[in-house]
Design a protein around this motif. Structure first.
Motif, PDB file in Angstrom:
ATOM      1  N   ASP A 228      -4.893  14.047   0.505  1.00  0.00           N
ATOM      2  CA  ASP A 228      -4.705  12.901  -0.374  1.00  0.00           C
ATOM      3  C   ASP A 228      -3.684  11.900   0.156  1.00  0.00           C
ATOM      4  N   ALA A 229      -3.261  12.053   1.413  1.00  0.00           N
ATOM      5  CA  ALA A 229      -2.258  11.158   1.989  1.00  0.00           C
ATOM      6  C   ALA A 229      -2.863   9.784   2.284  1.00  0.00           C
ATOM      7  N   PRO A 230      -2.061   8.725   2.203  1.00  0.00           N
ATOM      8  CA  PRO A 230      -2.556   7.402   2.615  1.00  0.00           C
ATOM      9  C   PRO A 230      -3.006   7.431   4.068  1.00  0.00           C
TER      10      PRO A 230
ATOM     11  N   LEU B  38       0.842  -1.198   0.000  1.00  0.00           N
ATOM     12  CA  LEU B  38       0.000   0.000   0.000  1.00  0.00           C
ATOM     13  C   LEU B  38       0.875   1.246   0.000  1.00  0.00           C
ATOM     14  N   PRO B  39       0.344   2.353  -0.498  1.00  0.00           N
ATOM     15  CA  PRO B  39       1.121   3.606  -0.430  1.00  0.00           C
ATOM     16  C   PRO B  39       1.443   3.946   1.024  1.00  0.00           C
ATOM     17  N   ALA B  40       2.621   4.470   1.231  1.00  0.00           N
ATOM     18  CA  ALA B  40       3.078   4.806   2.581  1.00  0.00           C
ATOM     19  C   ALA B  40       3.393   6.286   2.668  1.00  0.00           C
ATOM     20  N   VAL B  41       3.405   6.791   3.883  1.00  0.00           N
ATOM     21  CA  VAL B  41       3.722   8.197   4.127  1.00  0.00           C
ATOM     22  C   VAL B  41       4.664   8.269   5.325  1.00  0.00           C
TER      23      VAL B  41
ATOM     24  N   ASP C  66       6.403  11.486   6.296  1.00  0.00           N
ATOM     25  CA  ASP C  66       6.571  12.836   6.826  1.00  0.00           C
ATOM     26  C   ASP C  66       5.250  13.314   7.419  1.00  0.00           C
ATOM     27  N   PRO C  67       5.258  13.808   8.668  1.00  0.00           N
ATOM     28  CA  PRO C  67       3.987  14.225   9.283  1.00  0.00           C
ATOM     29  C   PRO C  67       3.242  15.290   8.489  1.00  0.00           C
ATOM     30  N   ALA C  68       3.968  16.251   7.927  1.00  0.00           N
ATOM     31  CA  ALA C  68       3.289  17.303   7.158  1.00  0.00           C
ATOM     32  C   ALA C  68       2.590  16.714   5.941  1.00  0.00           C
ATOM     33  N   GLN C  69       3.232  15.771   5.263  1.00  0.00           N
ATOM     34  CA  GLN C  69       2.601  15.127   4.115  1.00  0.00           C
ATOM     35  C   GLN C  69       1.432  14.243   4.561  1.00  0.00           C
ATOM     36  N   ALA C  70       1.590  13.607   5.722  1.00  0.00           N
ATOM     37  CA  ALA C  70       0.534  12.731   6.211  1.00  0.00           C
ATOM     38  C   ALA C  70      -0.750  13.491   6.529  1.00  0.00           C
ATOM     39  N   MET C  71      -0.641  14.779   6.804  1.00  0.00           N
ATOM     40  CA  MET C  71      -1.815  15.595   7.122  1.00  0.00           C
ATOM     41  C   MET C  71      -2.542  16.098   5.880  1.00  0.00           C
ATOM     42  N   GLN C  72      -1.982  15.858   4.711  1.00  0.00           N
ATOM     43  CA  GLN C  72      -2.623  16.319   3.483  1.00  0.00           C
ATOM     44  C   GLN C  72      -3.848  15.472   3.157  1.00  0.00           C
TER      45      GLN C  72
END
Length: 783
Positions: free
Chosen positions: A151-153, A138-141, A143-149
């Protein structure tokens, strides 16, 4: 590294105490230096099986199928478990979000999938290779900032935005206060994922008894708290789980049952037909999925200053990397967002905290519990404000330091406080003003202060302890306590207190092993609580024991109990030492008669604190310790290399019960702080740790320690046992900001991300991030 600790004179009782304040021999010292101490790897039970764990190679994947059939058929294999074989109960300290073994998904490299118990480690390892797992990546994330977007997994279905905790607290009117400030300074600071790196890895030995009761021998700091978690995760009653503490080779917050090691060992033991099972992490496993590392944070901080240096407003925004599961990170980030507000005279404050799931190892409790990240930011912005105002950092620290009796904006009630004395002594001993005036080229000086608790009410509405004290017929005193010993000397401290309170020889006092089946309920080692919390429970018991001793001795001596005293194991008439009896005689007299009773008492204590509400208001601890650190560095401008020329720590820990133990607690905290500040940090590639061993993960060693001096200021906490407060975590948090301030003072560049490496200094000196700002009235330290 050398210590120069001193106990302040003049505290109540300091001149008449005979055991408290002395460097007595550790009660566990002989066993440890002789090799007789029983660590978890030393637990030898007949027929013990060796266990191994199959871990995920992917940072994020759906588990489609786990086939353990071939592993089960391998000769020598006794038990195999996978997620499908478990009770499928999610568990956790603050948030129940992890299974003992993955059921549907794996969420980080190292996540546990299955486990094997076999006749030896080689067979168990061979069996792991026979387990077949079908994954769907599965797509992974990461970075916390990216994880809050948007469209983040998503890591957990119930958490739509990957934010495990969002907390926003404002006291007063921050915008008004900032508008009225003479100077506003801000910066962004990043801390690192620091590993616990205890010399002993996490391990468990578990055995299921014939009546279905599960016994676990664990190197665990909090055996009663851990028992409840294990029972829940395994679908057992609490009364059906027994936890026995072994000797512990370093805890530092990492051995508090936030990982799955005891759960998996217990599951295997429940299927091993009565045979004991041993599961001990390898060093690589410890990095992958063992002790939860320090929560890395990105902290934006803005302070408003009055012209005289008084801070009139504080505004903080914190984003933290939770990793795949919560562990203790929700508590850690809450502390980071607000506890430092108990050190200075803040009135208008705002904190916003985001704890974010990512596909990395879960983070959690580590010595300092969030304060090292918070103070890395606060210590530097205070220094930046001092420069902008044209003031000495010492002046700003003194202008804002709280006094005894202070009540913080969050409701923390401070009774004793010697922060001002810490700052004054640190700068006086260091020769602060003269050293700054006579500085050599590329030498700089840094200052930072710290605060920590002596207990914390955050595991339910209870922060207490219970202790049983018994005087045997031979006059020897036995302490039964479930608090345990993690290497810091807590059991020695309890024996000192008991000897002092009862007037017996220290050598005649012993303390039990912590065991949920035989010792009274206790919460264990966290939040620097044992000296204060367990000490007060002990004094409640010794007060009752003393009353019993005096009551019976009064009969023997035909005197009033009010006229008696106890010293050196004898009860005597005050002023008439020839009229005396031994404590042993008194114990026998009370026991061996019609209606006789042993001399025994059960002591309890629960701190005068509050379980904080949703807005984190309420007094979190019964006492607070303070400190101030000063450091001199020399920076090589050609390489960026930073040499620590000298380091000073001045601490307010209340009465020092055992000077050497207190000194080594501060020294150890500073040593870990230096690693945090200068060398440590995990490297990842798509969620895969790259330096998960002691060859590549750079820990400071004795050769890296700078010339070191420390002092304890005279201090007495009236609510503490013999005036003592907690000390174990206090000395870590100021290290990184003090060093960062000193580097800036030396070469005019501010490094705002940890660790403070030579490379970062080198590039900052050549125009990279952190260069001295010559213009704006607001300084930003973001890289």
């Amino acid at each position: 590294m050398s210590g120069n600790g001193q106990q302040g004179a003049g505290e109540p009782g300091a001149q008449r105490w005979s055991v408290v304040g002395r460097n007595v021999e550790r009660v566990d010292g002989l066993e440890k230096v002789s090799g007789a101490a029983q660590y978890v790897a030393d637990v030898k039970l007949p027929g013990v099986l060796e266990a191994k764990v199959l871990r995920s190679p992917y940072p994020h994947a759906r588990v489609l199928h786990v086939d353990t059939s071939r592993a089960r058929r391998l000769p020598g294999v006794v038990a195999v478990v996978a997620g499908a074989d478990s009770p499928k109960r999610r568990w956790g300290t603050f948030v129940q979000d992890q299974y003992p073994l993955a059921v549907d998904r794996v969420r980080y490299v190292g996540d546990e999938l299955a486990a094997v118990a076999a006749v030896d480690a080689d067979v168990a390892q061979e069996a792991l290779a026979l387990i077949q797992v079908e994954y769907e990546e599965l797509p992974a994330v990461f970075d916390p900032a990216q994880a809050m977007q948007p469209d983040a997994p998503r890591l957990h279905e119930e958490c739509a935005d990957n934010v495990a905790l969002h907390l926003k607290v404002e006291r007063g009117d921050v915008e008004r206060a900032l508008a009225a400030a003479d100077v506003v300074v801000e910066g962004t600071f990043e801390s690192a994922m620091q590993w616990i790196a205890a010399l002993e890895t996490i391990g468990t030995v578990a055995q299921l008894g014939p009546r279905g009761k599960l016994t676990l021998w664990m190197n665990d700091q909090t055996i009663f708290v851990s028992r409840a978690r294990i029972a829940w995760a395994l679908g057992l009653e609490v009364s059906d789980v027994r936890v026995i503490q072994t000797a512990i080779g370093g805890g530092f917050g990492g051995k508090t049952c936030d990982d799955n090691n005891p759960m998996i060992c217990g599951l295997l033991a429940m299927r091993a037909r009565g045979r004991p099972v041993r599961l001990i992490n390898s060093r690589e496993e410890e990095f992958l999925a063992g002790s939860r590392p320090r929560v890395p944070m990105k902290v934006w901080l803005r302070l408003g200053f009055r012209a005289d240096g008084l801070i009139v407003a504080k505004d903080m925004r914190l984003v933290a990397d939770n990793g795949a599961y919560c562990a203790k990170a929700p508590g850690v980030v809450s502390v980071a967002g607000m506890r430092s507000d108990t050190m200075y005279r803040f009135r208008d404050v705002r904190s916003e905290v985001f704890l974010v799931y990512t596909n990395k190892i879960p983070t959690g409790a580590f010595r300092g519990f969030g304060m090292p990240s918070a103070e890395f930011a606060l210590g530097q912005v205070v220094d930046m404000g001092a420069e902008r105002l044209g003031l000495d950092p010492k002046q700003v620290a003194l202008a804002n330091a709280i006094d005894p009796g202070h009540v913080s904006v969050h409701g923390n009630r401070v009774i004793s406080c010697e922060l001002t004395a810490c700052i004054e002594q640190a700068t006086a001993i260091f020769g602060w003003e003269q050293a700054r005036q006579e500085r050599r080229p590329y030498h700089g000086f840094g200052l930072a202060a710290g605060v920590h608790v002596s207990g914390k009410r955050h595991h339910g509405d209870y922060d207490g302890s219970s202790v049983l004290v018994e005087v045997g017929e031979d006059g020897k005193v036995a302490i039964w306590s479930g608090e345990g010993e993690t290497g810091q000397g807590a059991t020695t401290i309890l024996c000192q207190m008991a000897a002092e309170a009862l007037g017996v020889r220290y050598e005649d006092v012993s303390v039990s092993t912590a065991d949920t089946a035989t010792t009274p309920h206790a919460r264990g080692a966290y939040a620097s609580r044992l000296t204060f919390i367990a000490g007060n429970a002990l004094l409640d018991a010794t007060r009752q024991v003393r009353e019993q001793l005096l009551e019976t001795a009064a009969e023997l001596l035909e005197a009033s109990a009010d006229d008696l005293e106890i010293a050196e194991g004898r009860v005597r008439v005050r002023g008439l030492p020839q009229r005396s009896v031994s404590v042993a005689e008194v114990a026998r007299k009370r026991l061996f008669r019609k209606g006789g009773k042993p001399i025994v008492a059960f002591g309890t204590f629960d701190a005068n604190t509050e379980f904080q509400d949703a807005q984190r208001f309420g007094n979190e601890s019964p006492a607070y310790g303070f400190c101030c650190h000063a450091v001199e560095v020399a920076v090589d401008p050609d390489t960026g290399r930073v040499e620590i020329v000298r380091y000073l720590a001045v601490s307010d820990g209340g009465t020092v019960i055992h000077p050497v133990l207190a000194e080594v607690q501060v020294e150890g905290a500073v040593a870990q702080g230096l690693g945090y500040a200068t060398t440590e940090g995990m490297l990842f590639d798509q969620g895969r740790p790259l330096n998960s061993n002691f060859s590549d993960y750079r820990l400071p060693c004795i050769a890296d320690m700078p010339p070191f001096q420390q002092v304890f200021v005279p201090s007495y906490e009236p609510t503490g046992p013999f005036g003592a407060k907690g000390l174990g975590e206090l000395g870590l948090s100021p290290v990184a900001p003090a060093l960062a301030n000193a580097i800036y003072d030396a070469v005019g560049v501010r490094v705002t991300s940890l660790p403070l490496t030579a490379e970062k200094v080198f590039w900052a000196l050549r125009g990279g991030a952190g260069q001295r700002d010559q213009g704006s009235s607001i300084e930003s330290g973001s890289e």
